[in-house]
Design an enzyme around this catalytic site. Structure first.
Site, short mmCIF file in Angstrom:
data_model
loop_
_atom_site.label_atom_id
_atom_site.label_comp_id
_atom_site.label_asym_id
_atom_site.label_seq_id
_atom_site.Cartn_x
_atom_site.Cartn_y
_atom_site.Cartn_z
N HIS A 661 -26.69 -46.68 16.43
CA HIS A 661 -27.89 -47.94 16.73
C HIS A 661 -28.21 -48.61 15.46
CE1 HIS A 661 -28.45 -44.28 13.56
NE2 HIS A 661 -29.84 -45.48 13.89
N ARG A 723 -29.14 -30.34 6.25
CA ARG A 723 -28.74 -31.28 5.70
C ARG A 723 -30.25 -32.63 5.79
NH1 ARG A 723 -26.56 -37.98 6.73
NH2 ARG A 723 -26.89 -38.45 4.81
#
Ligand SMILES: *[C@@H]1O[C@H](CO)[C@@H](O)[C@H](O)[C@H]1NC(C)=O
Ligand SMILES: *[C@@H]1O[C@H](CO)[C@@H](O)[C@H](O)[C@H]1NC(C)=O
Ligand SMILES: *[C@@H]1O[C@H](CO)[C@@H](O)[C@H](O)[C@H]1NC(C)=O
Length: 732
Positions: A661, A723
């Site tokens: 993106h 994460r």
């Protein structure tokens, strides 16, 4: 000034010019002078007097030592007769007729010059007895008309200091039959205004303050003159340099202030007069012989960085088995931090006494109690009072203060970048703060020294012996009107005990406790505005400041910059704060980015504004990221505006990765918030156009890259663990 008066001014001159006329008058040898003073107690003021006398080599004899003082209270009623009685006895024994006596108060007196100058000025007065003078008549105003007029200067007698030949002094006091609490000033005044006695004893007044400066009624006349790095008090009304300065009556604090600079040993090189006196180096002691200190820690309001406070306490350079802790915590909010410290480290100290919020005692009571713990403990040598908002950066503070060997001494601390500090240089008439002439110079360190001041707070060391002698009153801090700290200082001042503050070293600072929010898990994160320095020390990566200088900015892919910005703790706190908040946007939610018309790549995230952190986050970007942006993308200037800033969570079973993106930003900041390998496996970022990946994200490091057009990118899959990254789209 006529030539004649000029000549008269200097006896030596006259002698030189008219050797056969006026020269029976030789310079009086200094050995002929004896200083007599009455001191029934060894107050700090008395010790200061002796120090200044010793400095100028005066010979001092103290009368009345150990005797009970019956001479009345100087501040209110007349009194002082006891001094005359003691003087009378002392001079009766004196045989040497050409000796000279200086009779002087001592608790509130300092010498500004030596015997030579004093004797010269005495001779120039051409009388056998010279009294100090006052502009105000006291204690009997009705005697005003009886006072002889003086051509210039003060018309009234001050009994706090006079000098004269032994026979004349004998005559002066020979008629004394008064009581100890009768007024000495009235007694001497009556002699002075009696023309016959004045003549026979040969008395004059030092009307222009060439020898004696009484400060009462004369504060506006006296200034400190700083010349060639030295200091002398000057009477600017009469243009004289008085030899003896007397803080009589209500000018006790002013003499304390002047005493910081006179005797004129104060220099800009070495600081003030008490700095190097009586120092007791601790290095000569074995650790087990160190004085025992009770550290009183007071938590009386929600305060930022309490955990850091305890980390610093632990690093204080002093044998812990010579320390006892008294911790008073009034705040439920801080129980977690105090308990954690005590659990992990409490046993290192010789003893710990802890009082929590449930005991419901107020600030004054807690301080009374803390002081009493030391007072009652026969092993206690010092009480070190330490408020939780104090940031003691100097690990040697306690040792430095002990080595000063002063009754009460505070390390000077200030609020970062402000004139706010933990001492007052002066006191207003009603006992509140007043700014002393030298306050700014002291706070900003242009004048260094150990300063006698009327008020200290927040952190200071008190000798335990004081608590068992002068300060035995249990309720030292209790008052129906004043704050505990003001009450305490008021009581200390009233006892004639000196309080000092030292700025000979840099000790630390004091936090602002204003605007401290307590609604979050890690409230300290919100302190970037109120306590910027402490925020930075806690949360900015230790190598951040080096990155510009030492080219620590790496370029792992074209136009992608990588640099350390957050400390480990910043990362942990941000993650914990987000998990504590817990409202992660699910995959089904409409991501806010759609509203801006940009691409829809929803993440599992919490936005900074959801935890009310957007203002602080913008400040962070502005202060710590913008400078780097401007350096790496020259010509691009940013105010670090963002619409989107959020923490993203990647998990294998939730959202492991992000498809390729563009970002809705001019540039993007992506900060890794945990450790690859330790906290998760995989992760990273790939820039498709360059086929370039950053595969081992470093905790606390920021990736900075352009948002649109060139830097089409994807989030690489997290394969195990969780994460976290903090993402900001800057300048959308
Ligand atoms: C005091 O006396 C000592 C030794 O006699 C001398 O070194 C010092 O200079 C004297 N101090 C002053 C201020 O005169
Ligand atoms: C005081 O004594 C001086 C000599 O020291 C003398 O010149 C002067 O006339 C005396 N003054 C009076 C008022 O006796
Ligand atoms: C800061 O830089 C030094 C020297 O490169 C390094 O040893 C140290 O580990 C760095 N600190 C952190 C927290 O990474």
């Amino acid at each position: 000034m006529t030539l004649w008066s000029l000549l008269l001014f200097s006896g030596i001159f006259v002698c030189a010019l008219f050797p056969l006329t006026n020269c029976d008058e030789q310079r009086i040898p200094e050995e002929k002078l004896l200083v007599l003073t009455v001191a029934t107690k060894e107050t700090d003021g008395f010790r200061r007097f002796l120090r200044s006398a010793k400095h100028f080599n005066y010979t001092v004899k103290v009368l009345g030592r150990g005797e009970k003082w019956r001479g009345g209270d100087y501040m209110s009623a007349p009194g002082g007769g006891q001094k005359v009685r003691l003087l009378k006895v002392a001079v009766e024994e004196m045989k040497n007729e050409d000796n000279i006596i200086l009779f002087i108060d001592s608790y509130d007196v300092v010498f500004a010059s030596g015997p030579k100058e004093l004797l010269k000025k005495f001779q120039q007065a051409r009388h056998k007895v010279v009294f100090s003078s006052e502009s105000l008549i006291w204690p009997d105003r009705h005697l005003e008309d009886k006072h002889p007029h003086v051509r210039e200067g003060n018309r009234f007698l001050g009994s706090g200091g006079f000098i004269g030949y032994v026979p004349n002094i004998k005559e002066l006091v020979s008629d004394w039959t008064g009581e100890d609490d009768d007024s000495d000033q009235l007694f001497f005044t009556k002699i002075y205004i009696d023309p016959a006695k004045r003549k026979s004893i040969n008395i004059t007044l030092d009307s222009k303050c060439r020898l004696f400066q009484n400060l009462h009624g004369a504060l506006d006349e006296v200034v400190l003159k700083f010349e060639n790095g030295r200091v002398r008090a000057r009477n600017v009304l009469y243009d004289t340099l008085p030899v003896i300065i007397h803080g009589n009556g209500p000018t006790k604090l002013q003499i304390n202030y002047l005493g910081n600079y006179i005797p004129n040993t104060w220099t800009f090189e070495t600081g003030c007069t008490v700095c190097h006196e009586d120092l007791r180096p601790l290095t000569a002691l074995k650790e087990s012989e160190y004085p025992l200190v009770v550290i009183g820690i007071f938590i009386q309001q929600p305060t930022p960085f309490v955990t850091v406070f305890f980390e610093r306490l632990l690093k204080l350079q002093y044998p812990k088995n010579r320390l006892k802790l008294f911790i008073y915590n009034q705040e439920v909010h801080h129980e977690r931090q105090v308990n954690a410290f005590l659990q992990d480290h409490g046993s290192l100290y010789q003893d710990v006494r802890f009082i929590g919020p449930e005991e419901d005692i107020d600030g004054a009571a807690s301080r009374n109690l803390g002081f009493d713990m030391c007072r009652k403990d026969k092993d206690c040598d010092y009480f070190f009072s330490l408020d939780i908002e104090v940031v003691l950066k100097n690990e040697n503070t306690l040792k430095i203060l002990i080595e000063q060997n002063l009754p009460i001494v505070a390390p000077m601390i200030t609020r970062a970048g402000r004139l706010w500090s933990n001492f007052w240089g002066a006191l207003s008439a009603d006992g509140y703060y007043a700014r002393s002439e030298d306050y700014v110079d002291v706070v900003q360190g242009r004048r260094a020294g150990v300063w006698n001041v009327p008020y200290v707070s927040s952190v200071y060391l008190v000798k335990a012996s004081l608590l068992r002698s002068e300060l035995t009153d249990y309720e030292l801090f209790t008052s129906p009107i004043l704050d505990p700290d003001m009450t305490y200082c008021h009581n200390v001042r009233n006892k004639g005990i000196f309080m000092y503050v030292t700025n000979m070293h840099s000790f630390g600072r004091i936090l602002s406790t204003e605007n401290y929010q307590t609604s979050h898990l890690h409230n300290d994160l919100w302190q970037i505005f109120e306590n910027r320095v402490d925020w930075e020390e806690r949360y900015i990566h230790e190598n951040y400041t080096l990155i510009m200088k030492d080219k620590l900015i790496e370029t792992p892919c074209p136009d992608v910059y990588w640099f350390p910005v957050f400390s480990d703790i910043a990362c942990d706190h941000l993650v914990e704060e987000m998990e504590h908040f817990g409202k992660w946007s699910g995959g089904g939610n409409v991501d806010k980015r759609i509203q801006g018309g940009y691409e829809n790549v929803p993440t599992i995230d919490i936005h900074m504004n959801q935890i009310n952190f957007e203002k602080e986050w913008q400040k962070f970007l502005l202060e710590y990221v913008s400078p780097i942006t401007e350096k790496m993308y020259p010509g691009y200037y940013t105010r670090a505006q963002f619409e989107l800033a959020f923490v993203v969570r990647y998990k294998p079973d939730e959202q492991p990765s992000l498809r390729p993106h563009h970002d809705a930003s001019t540039f993007t900041i992506n900060i890794a918030l945990n450790h690859v390998g330790l906290d998760f496996q995989g992760g990273g970022c790939r820039f498709l156009r360059y086929d370039c990946s950053i595969q081992a994200p470093r905790k606390g490091w920021a990736l900075m890259h352009p948002g649109r057009l060139t830097h089409y990118h994807e989030g690489l899959p997290t394969t195990a663990g969780v994460r976290y990254i903090a993402v900001s789209f800057v300048d959308p």
